[in-house]
Design a protein around this motif. Structure first.
Motif, mmCIF file in Angstrom:
data_model
loop_
_atom_site.group_PDB
_atom_site.id
_atom_site.type_symbol
_atom_site.label_atom_id
_atom_site.label_comp_id
_atom_site.label_asym_id
_atom_site.label_seq_id
_atom_site.Cartn_x
_atom_site.Cartn_y
_atom_site.Cartn_z
ATOM 1 N N ALA A 146 0.834 -1.212 0.000
ATOM 2 C CA ALA A 146 0.000 0.000 0.000
ATOM 3 C C ALA A 146 0.866 1.258 0.000
ATOM 4 O O ALA A 146 0.600 2.213 -0.740
ATOM 5 C CB ALA A 146 -0.931 -0.010 1.213
ATOM 6 N N ASN A 175 1.566 4.610 -3.200
ATOM 7 C CA ASN A 175 1.166 5.995 -2.912
ATOM 8 C C ASN A 175 0.032 6.154 -1.915
ATOM 9 O O ASN A 175 -0.780 7.064 -2.041
ATOM 10 C CB ASN A 175 0.812 6.737 -4.214
ATOM 11 C CG ASN A 175 1.996 6.856 -5.148
ATOM 12 O OD1 ASN A 175 3.104 7.139 -4.702
ATOM 13 N ND2 ASN A 175 1.766 6.609 -6.424
ATOM 14 N N LYS A 176 -0.027 5.279 -0.933
ATOM 15 C CA LYS A 176 -0.958 5.532 0.165
ATOM 16 C C LYS A 176 -0.474 6.759 0.941
ATOM 17 O O LYS A 176 0.709 7.099 0.919
ATOM 18 C CB LYS A 176 -1.047 4.323 1.101
ATOM 19 C CG LYS A 176 -1.920 3.206 0.565
ATOM 20 C CD LYS A 176 -3.398 3.573 0.622
ATOM 21 C CE LYS A 176 -4.270 2.388 0.237
ATOM 22 N NZ LYS A 176 -5.701 2.705 0.270
ATOM 23 N N SER A 177 -1.364 7.400 1.660
ATOM 24 C CA SER A 177 -1.083 8.697 2.275
ATOM 25 C C SER A 177 -0.235 8.594 3.536
ATOM 26 O O SER A 177 -0.048 7.527 4.115
ATOM 27 C CB SER A 177 -2.406 9.383 2.627
ATOM 28 O OG SER A 177 -3.046 8.672 3.685
ATOM 29 N N TYR A 209 -2.321 7.256 6.280
ATOM 30 C CA TYR A 209 -2.410 5.794 6.246
ATOM 31 C C TYR A 209 -1.196 5.181 6.937
ATOM 32 O O TYR A 209 -1.327 4.275 7.775
ATOM 33 C CB TYR A 209 -2.492 5.291 4.796
ATOM 34 C CG TYR A 209 -2.357 3.783 4.683
ATOM 35 C CD1 TYR A 209 -3.449 2.949 4.887
ATOM 36 C CD2 TYR A 209 -1.110 3.193 4.423
ATOM 37 C CE1 TYR A 209 -3.317 1.563 4.820
ATOM 38 C CE2 TYR A 209 -0.966 1.816 4.349
ATOM 39 C CZ TYR A 209 -2.075 1.005 4.558
ATOM 40 O OH TYR A 209 -1.929 -0.361 4.500
ATOM 41 N N ARG A 246 -1.106 2.802 10.883
ATOM 42 C CA ARG A 246 -0.892 1.348 10.926
ATOM 43 C C ARG A 246 -0.396 0.870 12.297
ATOM 44 O O ARG A 246 -0.528 -0.311 12.630
ATOM 45 C CB ARG A 246 0.086 0.923 9.839
ATOM 46 C CG ARG A 246 -0.421 1.126 8.391
ATOM 47 C CD ARG A 246 -1.764 0.463 8.142
ATOM 48 N NE ARG A 246 -2.903 1.316 8.485
ATOM 49 C CZ ARG A 246 -4.176 0.921 8.424
ATOM 50 N NH1 ARG A 246 -4.480 -0.321 8.057
ATOM 51 N NH2 ARG A 246 -5.158 1.756 8.753
ATOM 52 N N GLY A 303 -10.244 6.562 2.005
ATOM 53 C CA GLY A 303 -8.887 6.888 2.420
ATOM 54 C C GLY A 303 -8.811 7.131 3.923
ATOM 55 O O GLY A 303 -9.790 7.531 4.551
#
Length: 440
Positions: A101, A105-107, A110, A114, A179
Motif C-alpha cells: 500500500a 502511494n498511500k497517504s 495511512y 498502521r 482513504g
C-alpha cells in the motif's frame, strides 16, 4: 451490554509484558467490553514510538523511493510482541499489505495509522474479542473535518450488533472515498470518547502511565499533588495550556451524555485516578484546580490615541492576522492600547511584514512586537467563589521577583492567564503552586 469504554495509551501497549497487564485489566471487569488501543510507545527512555517510526518510513519512502530499514525494525518489534504472547497472528501478511500500500502511494495518514491498526489486531487476539477497523466507524467529511453525527449513527448501529467484546484502533478513521484520515497526535483519546458517546456508556476509562491528572507539570514542580476531580471546562483550560494527560478535544463527544472520564494507571490499577466530570460532584474546598503553561509566544503591541472611538479598529487588526493565517491566543486591551498574543512560530520571518500590514490597516501611533513570552494559566472553579485569589497570585509572583508582562482573566472567572518572560516561566509556576498548595 456495554457500560464502559476503556482506552489504553502507547506505554500500556509498548511490549508483551504491558499488553498482558492490559488484558488482565480488561478481563477483570465484565463491563469493559469496548477497548481502544494506541500504537506501541516507548519501552525505555531512548526508545522510539511506533507512530514516529511510521512517519519516518513515509518520509524515507518519498525521499528515496524505497522502503527503508525502519519499516523492518517496526515489523521485528511486532513479531517480538506476538512471539512473546504466543499468538497465532499472521503479522507477515499484514506487513506485506502495508508495504504494498505504501509503495502504491498511500497517504501519510495511512502510514501513521498502521501502528494502531496492528495493535488492535494483536489486542483482539489476546482478549478473544472482535476486531473492528476504525475506518468502519469513524467518519470524516470531504474537507477532512470530523463528521460527528454521521460517525455517531454508524458506530452506534455497529456496536449494537456486537455479540461480544470489541477492540477498535484509536487515532484514525475514513474519508468518504475510503482513504485514511488521522486525528492530531494523541487522537486515540478522541476515539475512545466518540465510542463512549455512541454506546452511551456509564464511564470512559482512559488508561495511561500516571496515577491521574497532576496539579502541574512534575518536571517543573517536585511531587505536585494529584487532582481527584476536575470538570470538562477545567480540563480544556489546562490541556490547552500544555497539560498533556488527555487530548483536550476528548470532552466534546462525551459531553453530549455527561459521561465521566476516569484517568487510570495501567501500572497501578487499584488507584482511583482522576475523574473528569461535567459538573463538580461536591463542593470543593480548593481554590485552584491546576496550573499549566507554555512557552513560545509573542506580543503584538499596538498603540493609538482614541482607538476606542475608531469603529472596526480591532476587526481590522484581526483581519490582517487572519489573512496571514496567524491565530490569536489572547487579546488584552486598554483605551488606547491593544496587545495581541500569538505563537512566535506563526511570525517566524514575517515580523516586518506583519507590522507593515497592521500599520497600513489602522495607522497606529506605535507598533512593537516582542518575543520570549510564556503564558501560565491558573485554573479552578473555586476562584470565582473566593475573594482575593488574584491578589494572592500577583503577590506570590511579586515575592518571587517576577515581573508580569500580561494579565488576561476570562469573564467566567475560571482562570487567570498571565504572561511572563520565558526565563521566569519555571520560577513563576513554582511560586503559584507554593501559594495555593503549600500555604493553602
Amino acid at each position: 451490554m456495554f457500560t464502559k469504554v476503556v482506552k489504553f495509551g502507547g506505554t500500556s501497549m509498548a511490549n508483551a509484558e504491558n499488553i498482558r497487564k492490559v488484558a488482565d485489566i480488561v478481563l477483570s471487569d465484565p463491563s469493559r467490553r469496548i477497548v481502544v488501543v494506541s500504537a506501541p510507545g516507548k519501552r525505555y527512555k531512548a526508545d522510539e514510538k511506533i507512530t514516529d517510526m511510521l512517519y519516518q518510513v513515509f518520509h524515507d519512502l518519498h525521499l528515496s523511493g524505497a522502503i527503508g530499514k525502519v519499516f523492518y525494525q517496526i515489523e521485528a518489534r511486532y513479531k517480538e510482541i506476538i512471539a512473546e504472547l504466543g499468538l497465532n497472528v499472521d503479522i507477515e501478511r499484514e506487513f506485506k499489505k502495508i508495504k504494498s500500500a505504501l509503495e502504491h502511494n498511500k497517504s501519510k495518514d495511512y502510514a501513521a495509522s498502521r501502528g494502531e491498526y496492528l495493535a488492535g489486531v494483536i489486542m483482539a487476539a489476546v482478549l478473544d474479542f472482535d476486531f473492528i477497523d476504525a475506518s468502519e466507524l469513524i467518519k470524516f467529511r470531504e474537507d477532512g473535518t470530523f463528521d460527528a453525527e454521521y460517525t455517531n449513527d454508524v458506530a452506534k448501529a455497529r456496536l449494537e450488533k456486537a455479540k461480544k467484546g470489541v477492540v477498535v484502533p484509536g487515532f484514525y478513521g475514513a474519508m468518504p472515498d475510503g482513504g485514511i484520515r488521522t486525528f492530531s497526535r494523541g487522537g486515540s483519546d478522541i476515539t475512545g470518547s466518540i465510542l463512549s458517546r455512541a454506546a452511551n456508556v456509564m464511564l470512559y476509562e482512559n488508561w495511561t502511565d500516571v496515577d491521574g491528572f497532576l496539579t502541574c507539570d512534575p518536571k517543573i514542580v517536585e511531587n505536585p499533588r494529584l487532582i481527584d476531580e476536575l470538570t470538562y471546562r477545567e480540563l480544556r483550560e489546562l490541556s490547552y495550556m500544555g497539560a498533556a494527560v488527555l487530548h483536550p478535544d476528548s470532552i466534546f463527544p462525551v459531553r453530549y451524555n455527561d459521561i465521566p472520564i476516569n484517568i487510570k494507571n495501567t501500572f497501578n490499577p487499584s488507584y482511583k485516578g482522576t475523574m473528569i466530570v461535567a459538573r463538580q460532584s461536591h463542593k470543593s474546598a480548593r481554590t485552584v484546580t491546576g496550573i499549566a503553561g507554555k512557552k513560545g509566544f509573542s506580543n503584538i503591541f499596538v498603540e493609538k490615541s482614541m482607538m476606542n472611538n475608531e469603529l472596526g479598529f480591532v476587526r481590522k487588526i484581526l483581519s490582517v492576522l487572519e489573512n496571514m493565517n496567524i491565530s490569536v491566543e489572547h487579546m488584552p486591551s486598554g483605551i488606547d492600547t491593544l496587545s495581541v498574543i500569538v505563537e512566535s512560530t506563526a511570525l517566524q520571518d514575517r515580523v516586518s511584514q506583519v507590522k507593515e500590514a497592521i500599520s497600513a490597516a489602522v495607522n497606529p501611533d506605535h507598533i512593537e512586537i516582542t518575543n520570549d513570552l510564556a503564558l501560565i494559566a491558573t485554573v479552578g472553579h473555586g476562584m470565582a467563589k473566593r475573594k482575593g485569589t488574584a491578589s494572592r497570585l500577583f503577590a506570590a509572583l511579586s515575592k518571587a521577583d517576577i515581573n508580569i508582562k500580561m494579565i488576561d482573566q476570562g469573564s467566567s472567572e475560571l482562570n487567570i492567564i498571565i504572561g511572563v518572560e520565558t526565563a521566569d516561566f519555571e520560577k513563576a509556576i513554582n511560586a503559584i503552586y507554593k501559594e495555593f498548595y503549600v500555604h493553602n
